[in-house]
Design a protein around this motif. Sequence first.
Motif, PDB file in Angstrom:
ATOM      1  N   UNK A 324       0.837  -1.210   0.000  1.00  0.00           N
ATOM      2  CA  UNK A 324       0.000   0.000   0.000  1.00  0.00           C
ATOM      3  C   UNK A 324       0.871   1.259   0.000  1.00  0.00           C
ATOM      4  N   UNK A 325       1.960   1.208   0.755  1.00  0.00           N
ATOM      5  CA  UNK A 325       2.841   2.384   0.816  1.00  0.00           C
ATOM      6  C   UNK A 325       3.439   2.683  -0.561  1.00  0.00           C
ATOM      7  N   UNK A 326       3.853   1.655  -1.284  1.00  0.00           N
ATOM      8  CA  UNK A 326       4.422   1.866  -2.620  1.00  0.00           C
ATOM      9  C   UNK A 326       3.373   2.395  -3.594  1.00  0.00           C
ATOM     10  N   UNK A 327       2.154   1.848  -3.528  1.00  0.00           N
ATOM     11  CA  UNK A 327       1.111   2.298  -4.448  1.00  0.00           C
ATOM     12  C   UNK A 327       0.697   3.747  -4.163  1.00  0.00           C
ATOM     13  N   UNK A 331       0.536   7.360  -6.388  1.00  0.00           N
ATOM     14  CA  UNK A 331      -0.800   7.920  -6.611  1.00  0.00           C
ATOM     15  C   UNK A 331      -0.703   9.430  -6.788  1.00  0.00           C
ATOM     16  N   UNK A 332      -1.374   9.926  -7.802  1.00  0.00           N
ATOM     17  CA  UNK A 332      -1.352  11.369  -8.071  1.00  0.00           C
ATOM     18  C   UNK A 332      -2.766  11.848  -8.374  1.00  0.00           C
ATOM     19  N   UNK A 337      -4.834  11.395   0.387  1.00  0.00           N
ATOM     20  CA  UNK A 337      -5.094  10.094   0.994  1.00  0.00           C
ATOM     21  C   UNK A 337      -4.401  10.020   2.341  1.00  0.00           C
ATOM     22  N   UNK A 338      -5.171   9.670   3.374  1.00  0.00           N
ATOM     23  CA  UNK A 338      -4.607   9.386   4.693  1.00  0.00           C
ATOM     24  C   UNK A 338      -4.454   7.869   4.829  1.00  0.00           C
ATOM     25  N   UNK A 339      -3.413   7.449   5.519  1.00  0.00           N
ATOM     26  CA  UNK A 339      -3.182   6.017   5.668  1.00  0.00           C
ATOM     27  C   UNK A 339      -2.808   5.686   7.106  1.00  0.00           C
ATOM     28  N   UNK A 340      -3.242   4.522   7.523  1.00  0.00           N
ATOM     29  CA  UNK A 340      -2.850   3.972   8.827  1.00  0.00           C
ATOM     30  C   UNK A 340      -2.506   2.499   8.575  1.00  0.00           C
ATOM     31  N   UNK A 341      -1.224   2.191   8.541  1.00  0.00           N
ATOM     32  CA  UNK A 341      -0.748   0.891   8.066  1.00  0.00           C
ATOM     33  C   UNK A 341      -0.059   0.139   9.194  1.00  0.00           C
ATOM     34  N   UNK A 342      -0.590  -0.978   9.555  1.00  0.00           N
ATOM     35  CA  UNK A 342       0.022  -1.819  10.582  1.00  0.00           C
ATOM     36  C   UNK A 342       1.089  -2.690   9.933  1.00  0.00           C
ATOM     37  N   UNK A 343       2.310  -2.693  10.437  1.00  0.00           N
ATOM     38  CA  UNK A 343       3.384  -3.493   9.807  1.00  0.00           C
ATOM     39  C   UNK A 343       3.215  -4.980  10.111  1.00  0.00           C
ATOM     40  N   UNK A 344       3.861  -5.776   9.291  1.00  0.00           N
ATOM     41  CA  UNK A 344       3.880  -7.223   9.538  1.00  0.00           C
ATOM     42  C   UNK A 344       2.627  -7.960   9.143  1.00  0.00           C
ATOM     43  N   UNK A 345       1.744  -7.311   8.373  1.00  0.00           N
ATOM     44  CA  UNK A 345       0.530  -7.985   7.901  1.00  0.00           C
ATOM     45  C   UNK A 345       0.871  -8.612   6.546  1.00  0.00           C
ATOM     46  N   UNK A 346       1.148  -9.929   6.555  1.00  0.00           N
ATOM     47  CA  UNK A 346       1.659 -10.612   5.363  1.00  0.00           C
ATOM     48  C   UNK A 346       0.619 -11.594   4.845  1.00  0.00           C
ATOM     49  N   UNK A 363      -9.215   4.379  -7.337  1.00  0.00           N
ATOM     50  CA  UNK A 363      -9.866   5.140  -8.413  1.00  0.00           C
ATOM     51  C   UNK A 363     -11.360   5.275  -8.162  1.00  0.00           C
ATOM     52  N   UNK A 364     -11.965   4.233  -7.615  1.00  0.00           N
ATOM     53  CA  UNK A 364     -13.395   4.324  -7.294  1.00  0.00           C
ATOM     54  C   UNK A 364     -13.628   5.333  -6.181  1.00  0.00           C
ATOM     55  N   UNK A 365     -12.745   5.324  -5.145  1.00  0.00           N
ATOM     56  CA  UNK A 365     -12.903   6.276  -4.042  1.00  0.00           C
ATOM     57  C   UNK A 365     -12.670   7.705  -4.514  1.00  0.00           C
ATOM     58  N   UNK A 366     -11.676   7.907  -5.382  1.00  0.00           N
ATOM     59  CA  UNK A 366     -11.391   9.249  -5.886  1.00  0.00           C
ATOM     60  C   UNK A 366     -12.576   9.805  -6.686  1.00  0.00           C
TER      61      UNK A 366
END
Length: 457
Positions: A324-327, A331-332, A337-346, A363-366
């Motif tokens: 998600x961080x890379x995508x 994103x432009x 976009x605000x994000x809250x990402x928990x690490x280690x979710x594999x 794209x749907x949310x935008x």
Amino acid sequence: MERRDRVRRRLRRLLLSVRGRATVTTTAVAALILTLVFVLLMLLARDWAQNRVARKTERTTERIAFSITSGKNRGDLTTRPDEAPMVQVVSPDGRVQAANAAIAGRPALARADFAAGVLLVDAKTCPSFLDQCVWVAGLRLRTSPWGPNVMVMTATPLPDLLNVWVLPLGIALLLSAFLALIAWWTWHTIGRALVPVDQLRAELADVGARGLDQRVAVPRTAGEIQTLAETVNATLTRLEEASNRERRFVSDASHDLRNPIAGLQMRLEVVLDEPDDYPWKPVVRNALADAQRLNDIVSDLLELSRLDARAPQPVEPVDLAGLVRRELSRYAGRVPVDSRLEPGVVVTADKVRLSRVLGNLLHNAERHAESRIRVTVARDGGDAVLEVLDDGSGIPDEFRERVFERFSRLPESRARDPHGTGLGLPIAREIAEIYGGTLRLAGSPRGARFVLRLPLT
């Protein structure tokens, strides 16, 4: 000749059928068992007859010997009707001293070693001077009218069951009748058991002729036939749904492809009809946009085709927060976009496909967001959870499943983005289900909240 060939083909079909094979197999096994029973019965009959003859011969010998030793008999070798018919008195040197009329003038019935002091003879013998085998019983007498140490022997012919044809023939006929009854009963029983299968086959043939909306009758037998009919109906339901989806898919795809193709064709025709100095660049830009839309639709259709075919893709452990961080870094869009990402979710999936899911959701949310989009990644029990939430007007409850139908676009979506394909959310759900997860539209105080769940690695 032709009639004989038809009969031969019909017999071949019967033998190759389930009913025919089961009948032939059962009859063959029963024939083997009944043959063993026949042999066993013949052996038992032979032993019974032999024991019966042996007992009769022994009783005759005992009676004559007792009457001689007790002095009641002074040389009378006459036998009664229920006794052994042949009687001999044999001296110690093996010569016949006396015999009754049934065996007069014949050699000794048994070649016992009289000089060795044999006291008893009780055996089956087949002398060459008789036409059949006999059972011989003999007792040595100390004193007798014919001298000391003679042996009184009696003999009874043994019945030859192979020559007495009535008993084997009767047993064979009885077992053959029993075998025929087994074959008929097997054929009849299996035929009755297969009647529902034949009805099911006929109804399925009727379904093929009349349409997939037909269903077969389910017999209330609480057995395999009922389960088979229920499975057939469930399969027909899935086939009907798949056929309807395919029909709608083809119709919607044709409709969506026709619009950009018609626009592209019209613009190119307009440019060709204009003079050479006509400013053609704006028209070509619009035509390029139509071509781009066609490319998007074809790409989505190809992706759906691969997803429907469950085409294998390489899988690997994917850190959902890192993806998600890379995508989001690429994103432009017009909405932050605000994000809250928990690490280690594999999770275990294909990274490219998961990126496509996130891109479609963004794209749907935008398209519907007013001022902000929020993306969260977290773990919930054994699942990884990815949520994409916008602050738009939201989606009514009655349309929550419709947005996942192919080419389905709500009026607001068409108004905000007339060039959309209506395939983004269906593709995202298909990808989620391929990897054992789900994608659904959850409730939210404001906006649309899409929740993706995938099993944790």
